[in-house]
Scaffold this motif. Structure first.
Motif, PDB file in Angstrom:
ATOM      1  N   PRO A  58      42.019  41.656  40.729  1.00 52.04           N
ATOM      2  CA  PRO A  58      41.884  42.492  39.524  1.00 52.04           C
ATOM      3  C   PRO A  58      40.844  41.945  38.543  1.00 52.04           C
ATOM      4  O   PRO A  58      40.182  42.722  37.854  1.00 52.04           O
ATOM      5  CB  PRO A  58      43.286  42.439  38.892  1.00 52.04           C
ATOM      6  CG  PRO A  58      44.190  41.998  39.976  1.00 52.04           C
ATOM      7  CD  PRO A  58      43.389  41.137  40.891  1.00 52.04           C
ATOM      8  N   LEU A  59      40.690  40.627  38.501  1.00 54.67           N
ATOM      9  CA  LEU A  59      39.676  40.058  37.610  1.00 54.67           C
ATOM     10  C   LEU A  59      38.288  40.440  38.113  1.00 54.67           C
ATOM     11  O   LEU A  59      37.384  40.776  37.334  1.00 54.67           O
ATOM     12  CB  LEU A  59      39.827  38.537  37.528  1.00 54.67           C
ATOM     13  CG  LEU A  59      41.222  38.034  37.145  1.00 54.67           C
ATOM     14  CD1 LEU A  59      41.217  36.515  36.983  1.00 54.67           C
ATOM     15  CD2 LEU A  59      41.710  38.687  35.862  1.00 54.67           C
ATOM     16  N   ALA A  62      37.810  44.130  37.304  1.00 53.10           N
ATOM     17  CA  ALA A  62      37.545  44.332  35.870  1.00 53.10           C
ATOM     18  C   ALA A  62      36.133  43.864  35.527  1.00 53.10           C
ATOM     19  O   ALA A  62      35.462  44.472  34.683  1.00 53.10           O
ATOM     20  CB  ALA A  62      38.580  43.597  35.027  1.00 53.10           C
ATOM     21  N   ALA A  63      35.667  42.796  36.177  1.00 53.35           N
ATOM     22  CA  ALA A  63      34.288  42.352  35.951  1.00 53.35           C
ATOM     23  C   ALA A  63      33.317  43.454  36.356  1.00 53.35           C
ATOM     24  O   ALA A  63      32.317  43.719  35.684  1.00 53.35           O
ATOM     25  CB  ALA A  63      33.996  41.068  36.729  1.00 53.35           C
ATOM     26  N   LEU A  65      34.056  46.704  36.355  1.00 52.63           N
ATOM     27  CA  LEU A  65      34.209  47.748  35.333  1.00 52.63           C
ATOM     28  C   LEU A  65      33.437  47.416  34.070  1.00 52.63           C
ATOM     29  O   LEU A  65      32.890  48.304  33.417  1.00 52.63           O
ATOM     30  CB  LEU A  65      35.691  47.916  34.978  1.00 52.63           C
ATOM     31  CG  LEU A  65      36.552  48.635  36.000  1.00 52.63           C
ATOM     32  CD1 LEU A  65      38.021  48.515  35.611  1.00 52.63           C
ATOM     33  CD2 LEU A  65      36.158  50.104  36.095  1.00 52.63           C
TER      34      LEU A  65
ATOM     35  N   ALA B  62      37.011  46.084  29.624  1.00 49.79           N
ATOM     36  CA  ALA B  62      37.010  45.585  31.002  1.00 49.79           C
ATOM     37  C   ALA B  62      36.626  44.113  31.044  1.00 49.79           C
ATOM     38  O   ALA B  62      37.159  43.343  31.852  1.00 49.79           O
ATOM     39  CB  ALA B  62      36.063  46.422  31.865  1.00 49.79           C
ATOM     40  N   LEU B  65      39.740  42.392  30.388  1.00 53.62           N
ATOM     41  CA  LEU B  65      40.603  42.431  31.580  1.00 53.62           C
ATOM     42  C   LEU B  65      40.149  41.430  32.628  1.00 53.62           C
ATOM     43  O   LEU B  65      40.968  40.834  33.327  1.00 53.62           O
ATOM     44  CB  LEU B  65      40.577  43.836  32.191  1.00 53.62           C
ATOM     45  CG  LEU B  65      41.362  44.911  31.454  1.00 53.62           C
ATOM     46  CD1 LEU B  65      41.045  46.287  32.031  1.00 53.62           C
ATOM     47  CD2 LEU B  65      42.857  44.624  31.547  1.00 53.62           C
ATOM     48  N   SER B  66      38.840  41.265  32.743  1.00 52.76           N
ATOM     49  CA  SER B  66      38.320  40.386  33.798  1.00 52.76           C
ATOM     50  C   SER B  66      38.618  38.925  33.504  1.00 52.76           C
ATOM     51  O   SER B  66      38.375  38.062  34.341  1.00 52.76           O
ATOM     52  CB  SER B  66      36.809  40.596  33.971  1.00 52.76           C
ATOM     53  OG  SER B  66      36.097  39.908  32.961  1.00 52.76           O
ATOM     54  N   ARG B  67      39.157  38.646  32.314  1.00 54.17           N
ATOM     55  CA  ARG B  67      39.479  37.269  31.953  1.00 54.17           C
ATOM     56  C   ARG B  67      40.966  37.074  31.728  1.00 54.17           C
ATOM     57  O   ARG B  67      41.414  35.952  31.504  1.00 54.17           O
ATOM     58  CB  ARG B  67      38.707  36.884  30.707  1.00 54.17           C
ATOM     59  CG  ARG B  67      37.192  37.038  30.899  1.00 54.17           C
ATOM     60  CD  ARG B  67      36.455  36.758  29.617  1.00 54.17           C
ATOM     61  NE  ARG B  67      36.836  35.456  29.131  1.00 54.17           N
ATOM     62  CZ  ARG B  67      37.140  35.173  27.867  1.00 54.17           C
ATOM     63  NH1 ARG B  67      37.109  36.114  26.957  1.00 54.17           N
ATOM     64  NH2 ARG B  67      37.490  33.965  27.522  1.00 54.17           N
ATOM     65  N   ARG B  74      47.215  42.559  31.413  1.00 53.16           N
ATOM     66  CA  ARG B  74      46.219  43.516  31.912  1.00 53.16           C
ATOM     67  C   ARG B  74      46.766  44.944  31.881  1.00 53.16           C
ATOM     68  O   ARG B  74      46.048  45.886  31.534  1.00 53.16           O
ATOM     69  CB  ARG B  74      45.798  43.161  33.347  1.00 53.16           C
ATOM     70  CG  ARG B  74      44.898  41.945  33.439  1.00 53.16           C
ATOM     71  CD  ARG B  74      44.161  41.910  34.774  1.00 53.16           C
ATOM     72  NE  ARG B  74      45.044  41.843  35.920  1.00 53.16           N
ATOM     73  CZ  ARG B  74      45.461  40.721  36.503  1.00 53.16           C
ATOM     74  NH1 ARG B  74      45.084  39.543  36.039  1.00 53.16           N
ATOM     75  NH2 ARG B  74      46.247  40.758  37.543  1.00 53.16           N
TER      76      ARG B  74
END
Lengths: 243, 243
Positions: A58-59, A62-63, A65, B62, B65-67, B74
């Protein structure tokens, strides 16, 4: 090397050749896993290390996104987050993976804290997250294309593991059932995207290289497991030691 | 400076003071916007520039979220992406903002391409995205807390704009109706988060500083609009020029 512009179908064929040559279903550790040649401790080590991969997906998404400027592309890609995180506590791919590690008797807190995960697992997985964060969107999408090949491996894995291991149940393997639906949907989208968006031989080569890279990421994780838990069985300092 | 550990309620009071002193409802451009003192071209310039801010919010979320390593965090934060991008073409906050720029007669393709947006708008907005990408999660959450103050400004804005501008309709302002529901839900979560997670005076200072930073991001956008379109009315090269 791509030396002339391939047709979309030629590009797809070239991508499928990469999978046929480099996807991790060819790795000896995988054959042992499916074929019933591993003991419970080795399967635990696999599930524990693979959890780290699952937890980072998911990370990675999201990166992606955070760099996708088109709302329609984000809406499509957002489903991957939903698949992994679910809509509530206990739902989603990560929770289903924890059902597997639970079923294998691994303490959940240790799994979630990443205790005993092999350094090589982290390096490979973190390299993937960084790749998606730093490379072009085209390469990021292409790196997800290993999902083209996952339905076969999942079917083999589920039937093989249920047949061979009495410490594995259908319930603990429910992660894979969901992936059988999600992966084709996701890989159809990604394949269409790269066939449409790779418009020069250089971009087509980038797409192929991205898939090779991702195959390396998956392969390296099994190499590390094989080295630590099969042959020579050299578990690095801090690595998980089966009961 | 925070020199001793504040209670959660003291921290909240300090955050609300930041808003009372620095939120962009105090900016002269905003008062003009609400009060009917702008002409159609000036309102167009505002909506066009603010579109850039809207369009970057999902990228910012996002990046967060990626972190965020916790699936529950999330899931909570993912709703912000859903609010902005919607679930299908034409839904979500960005689409609703485009309804406003449509209603103001701005060509949609130009808006989406960011043609004529002031450089200072980009610099401020991009600084915000980078902030959320690079700072601690605590600071990233805290920087969203301007939403604590947005319900008031939105109510003023909608009633004021409808009263004063015949080129504005309730339909084109529907973005704000949705935000009246979404913003309090989001800011409640963020406020609880920072009150719980800022456990040292240094962290509490970071939280306050993050909110000041975000107020600066919003304020700088109105400064740029005021300079370009009100006084002295010095539109920079490449900047949008009202019909």
């Amino acid at each position: 090397m791509v030396t002339r512009l391939l047709t979309p179908d030629e590009l797809e064929a070239a991508l499928r050749r990469v999978g046929a040559e480099r996807y991790h279903n060819l790795h000896p550790f995988h054959r042992m896993l499916h074929g019933g040649a591993l003991n419970r401790g080795q399967v635990q080590a696999w599930a524990l290390n693979r959890y780290y991969y699952q937890s980072r997906i998911p990370l990675k998404d999201a990166a992606f996104l955070s760099r996708a400027e088109d709302p329609a592309l984000r809406r499509e890609w957002r489903r991957r987050l939903e698949d992994h995180d679910g809509h509530a506590e206990g739902e989603g791919g990560i929770a289903r993976w924890l059902a597997l590690t639970d079923g294998l008797g691994l303490p959940r807190a240790e799994v979630e804290a990443g205790r005993g995960i092999l350094p090589a697992t982290r390096f490979a997985v973190d390299a993937y997250v960084r790749y998606v964060r730093d490379k072009s969107l085209l390469e990021a999408v292409a790196s997800s294309l290993t999902e083209l090949f996952s339905p076969t491996i999942i079917s083999e894995r589920v039937s093989g593991m249920l047949r061979h291991y009495d410490f594995i149940s259908e319930d603990t393997l429910r992660y894979f059932g969901h992936r059988l639906e999600q992966a084709p949907r996701d890989s159809d989208f990604a394949l269409d995207f790269v066939k449409r968006e790779a418009r020069t031989p250089e971009q087509q080569e980038q797409v192929l290289e991205a898939l090779r890279f991702k195959c390396d990421v998956l392969w390296a994780q099994l190499d590390a497991l094989h080295h630590a838990y099969v042959s020579p069985g050299l578990i690095p300092p801090g690595g998980f030691r089966p009961g």
